[in-house]
Design a protein around this motif. Structure first.
Motif, PDB file in Angstrom:
ATOM      1  N   LEU A 118     -97.678  10.988 -65.148  1.00  0.00           N
ATOM      2  CA  LEU A 118     -96.546  10.436 -65.469  1.00  0.00           C
ATOM      3  C   LEU A 118     -95.191  11.277 -65.414  1.00  0.00           C
ATOM      4  O   LEU A 118     -94.163  10.593 -64.960  1.00  0.00           O
ATOM      5  CB  LEU A 118     -96.485   9.473 -66.817  1.00  0.00           C
ATOM      6  CG  LEU A 118     -97.620   8.363 -66.651  1.00  0.00           C
ATOM      7  CD1 LEU A 118     -97.968   7.794 -68.257  1.00  0.00           C
ATOM      8  CD2 LEU A 118     -97.059   7.125 -65.716  1.00  0.00           C
ATOM      9  N   ALA A 119     -95.311  12.419 -66.045  1.00  0.00           N
ATOM     10  CA  ALA A 119     -93.999  13.416 -66.291  1.00  0.00           C
ATOM     11  C   ALA A 119     -93.617  13.807 -64.748  1.00  0.00           C
ATOM     12  O   ALA A 119     -92.723  13.995 -64.433  1.00  0.00           O
ATOM     13  CB  ALA A 119     -94.579  14.325 -67.014  1.00  0.00           C
ATOM     14  N   GLN A 120     -94.546  13.869 -63.907  1.00  0.00           N
ATOM     15  CA  GLN A 120     -94.140  14.308 -62.478  1.00  0.00           C
ATOM     16  C   GLN A 120     -93.666  13.043 -61.650  1.00  0.00           C
ATOM     17  O   GLN A 120     -92.890  13.542 -60.909  1.00  0.00           O
ATOM     18  CB  GLN A 120     -95.477  14.949 -61.671  1.00  0.00           C
ATOM     19  CG  GLN A 120     -96.026  16.128 -62.456  1.00  0.00           C
ATOM     20  CD  GLN A 120     -97.539  16.661 -61.432  1.00  0.00           C
ATOM     21  OE1 GLN A 120     -98.065  17.631 -61.952  1.00  0.00           O
ATOM     22  NE2 GLN A 120     -98.041  15.617 -60.678  1.00  0.00           N
ATOM     23  N   GLY A 121     -94.201  11.986 -61.960  1.00  0.00           N
ATOM     24  CA  GLY A 121     -93.441  11.107 -61.179  1.00  0.00           C
ATOM     25  C   GLY A 121     -93.993  10.687 -59.704  1.00  0.00           C
ATOM     26  O   GLY A 121     -93.114  10.120 -59.135  1.00  0.00           O
ATOM     27  N   SER A 122     -94.846  11.426 -59.470  1.00  0.00           N
ATOM     28  CA  SER A 122     -95.495  11.330 -57.866  1.00  0.00           C
ATOM     29  C   SER A 122     -96.786  10.775 -57.597  1.00  0.00           C
ATOM     30  O   SER A 122     -97.287  10.944 -56.887  1.00  0.00           O
ATOM     31  CB  SER A 122     -95.400  12.770 -57.368  1.00  0.00           C
ATOM     32  OG  SER A 122     -95.776  13.574 -57.995  1.00  0.00           O
ATOM     33  N   GLY A 123     -97.384  10.051 -58.770  1.00  0.00           N
ATOM     34  CA  GLY A 123     -98.546   9.305 -58.776  1.00  0.00           C
ATOM     35  C   GLY A 123     -99.773  10.392 -58.823  1.00  0.00           C
ATOM     36  O   GLY A 123     -99.473  11.421 -59.415  1.00  0.00           O
ATOM     37  N   GLY A 124    -100.763  10.270 -58.582  1.00  0.00           N
ATOM     38  CA  GLY A 124    -101.945  11.185 -58.875  1.00  0.00           C
ATOM     39  C   GLY A 124    -103.391  10.464 -58.784  1.00  0.00           C
ATOM     40  O   GLY A 124    -103.609   9.017 -58.609  1.00  0.00           O
ATOM     41  N   SER A 125    -104.466  10.967 -58.795  1.00  0.00           N
ATOM     42  CA  SER A 125    -105.700  10.611 -58.689  1.00  0.00           C
ATOM     43  C   SER A 125    -106.682  11.029 -59.810  1.00  0.00           C
ATOM     44  O   SER A 125    -106.797  12.060 -59.965  1.00  0.00           O
ATOM     45  CB  SER A 125    -106.457  11.049 -57.178  1.00  0.00           C
ATOM     46  OG  SER A 125    -107.828  10.155 -57.204  1.00  0.00           O
ATOM     47  N   LEU A 126    -107.262  10.140 -60.480  1.00  0.00           N
ATOM     48  CA  LEU A 126    -108.267  10.548 -61.659  1.00  0.00           C
ATOM     49  C   LEU A 126    -109.464   9.957 -61.169  1.00  0.00           C
ATOM     50  O   LEU A 126    -109.551   8.590 -60.882  1.00  0.00           O
ATOM     51  CB  LEU A 126    -107.806   9.729 -62.968  1.00  0.00           C
ATOM     52  CG  LEU A 126    -108.551   9.900 -64.262  1.00  0.00           C
ATOM     53  CD1 LEU A 126    -108.890  11.399 -64.235  1.00  0.00           C
ATOM     54  CD2 LEU A 126    -107.662   9.141 -65.347  1.00  0.00           C
ATOM     55  N   VAL A 127    -110.521  10.752 -61.334  1.00  0.00           N
ATOM     56  CA  VAL A 127    -111.819  10.203 -60.680  1.00  0.00           C
ATOM     57  C   VAL A 127    -112.916  10.753 -61.794  1.00  0.00           C
ATOM     58  O   VAL A 127    -112.881  11.825 -62.409  1.00  0.00           O
ATOM     59  CB  VAL A 127    -112.454  11.229 -59.648  1.00  0.00           C
ATOM     60  CG1 VAL A 127    -113.754  10.371 -59.378  1.00  0.00           C
ATOM     61  CG2 VAL A 127    -111.451  10.781 -58.393  1.00  0.00           C
TER      62      VAL A 127
END
Length: 243
Positions: A118-127
């Motif tokens: 959220l801080a980066q603001g560029s999404g992400g993937s959590l597995v």
């Protein structure tokens, strides 16, 4: 891409090797510093059942890699040594420690990772890592009810997190392995009755699965090829759930 992988043996180690071979940058966190060091990756030794240490591990990863694109939460394991088993025989300590090892670790790392995304603001993937036992029990040989309940909770967490964070372009998925050849499965690997049973329970492999098979699924979900996939649990079980 920059990935954080929790754990340093078995499925975690296989995923580290596969991710590096695909050109990704990897940071490792696990309890045993010696296991981490063997992977020749930057690492942070931490007890991930502790909230502060889990948060520190994510911070150390970002400090090392600069940013975070994906996290694979692998740390967990059997609770038999704590007293897990059929519910009527499961001890208080068996229940609590099995949940701490498999669910608290997931919660603490996921929370810190999502905060970073959220801080980066560029999404992400959590597995996350679940288990075939969460939805396809085997009462005769694998009656570990605290473990199954914890892994079932992981699958529920995947769905609710995926729904909430999709607008922020954060994807949340899980892999649910069958019986895999890892340090956790040493008991099964030396039990002739289980080995005979698994020939038909996992007919595609006719054996325990190799950790690399789970690593392939995890890396797929972490990466851009799964950019439109969220809220899913991918079962990799050699046919367990249909046998």
């Amino acid at each position: 891409m920059n990935f954080l992988i929790t754990g340093a043996t078995g499925i975690a180690a296989a995923t580290v090797r596969l991710a590096v071979s695909a050109g990704h940058s990897v940071f490792v966190t696990s309890l045993n510093a010696e296991d981490c060091a063997l992977l020749n990756m930057p690492y942070f030794a931490a007890d991930l059942t502790d909230s502060a240490q889990a948060t520190a591990a994510v911070a150390a990863c970002v400090a090392e890699l600069g940013s975070l694109d994906g996290v694979f939460c692998v740390v967990g394991g059997s609770g038999r040594r704590f007293g897990d088993g059929p519910l009527d025989a499961c001890t208080d300590d068996g229940w609590r420690q099995t949940f701490a090892l498999n669910l608290d670790t997931t919660f603490f790392i996921a929370r810190a990772a999502l905060t970073q995304f959220l801080a980066q603001g560029s999404g992400g993937s959590l597995v996350l890592i679940s288990s075939v036992l969460a939805s396809h029990p085997e009462p005769g040989k694998f009656a570990t009810h605290a473990y199954a309940a914890a892994k079932g909770a992981v699958q529920s967490l995947v769905i609710t997190l995926a729904s909430y964070y999709a607008p922020q372009k954060i994807r949340v998925n899980a892999v649910a392995p069958g019986l895999v050849r890892t340090p956790m499965s040493q008991r099964a690997q030396t039990d002739s009755e289980i080995l005979e049973f698994i020939k038909t329970k996992q007919p595609l492999a006719e054996n325990l699965l190799n950790a690399e098979e789970i690593a392939k699924a995890a890396l797929f979900l972490l990466g851009e090829s799964a950019a439109q996939i969220t809220g899913q649990t991918l079962t990799v079980d050699g046919g367990w759930s249909v046998s």
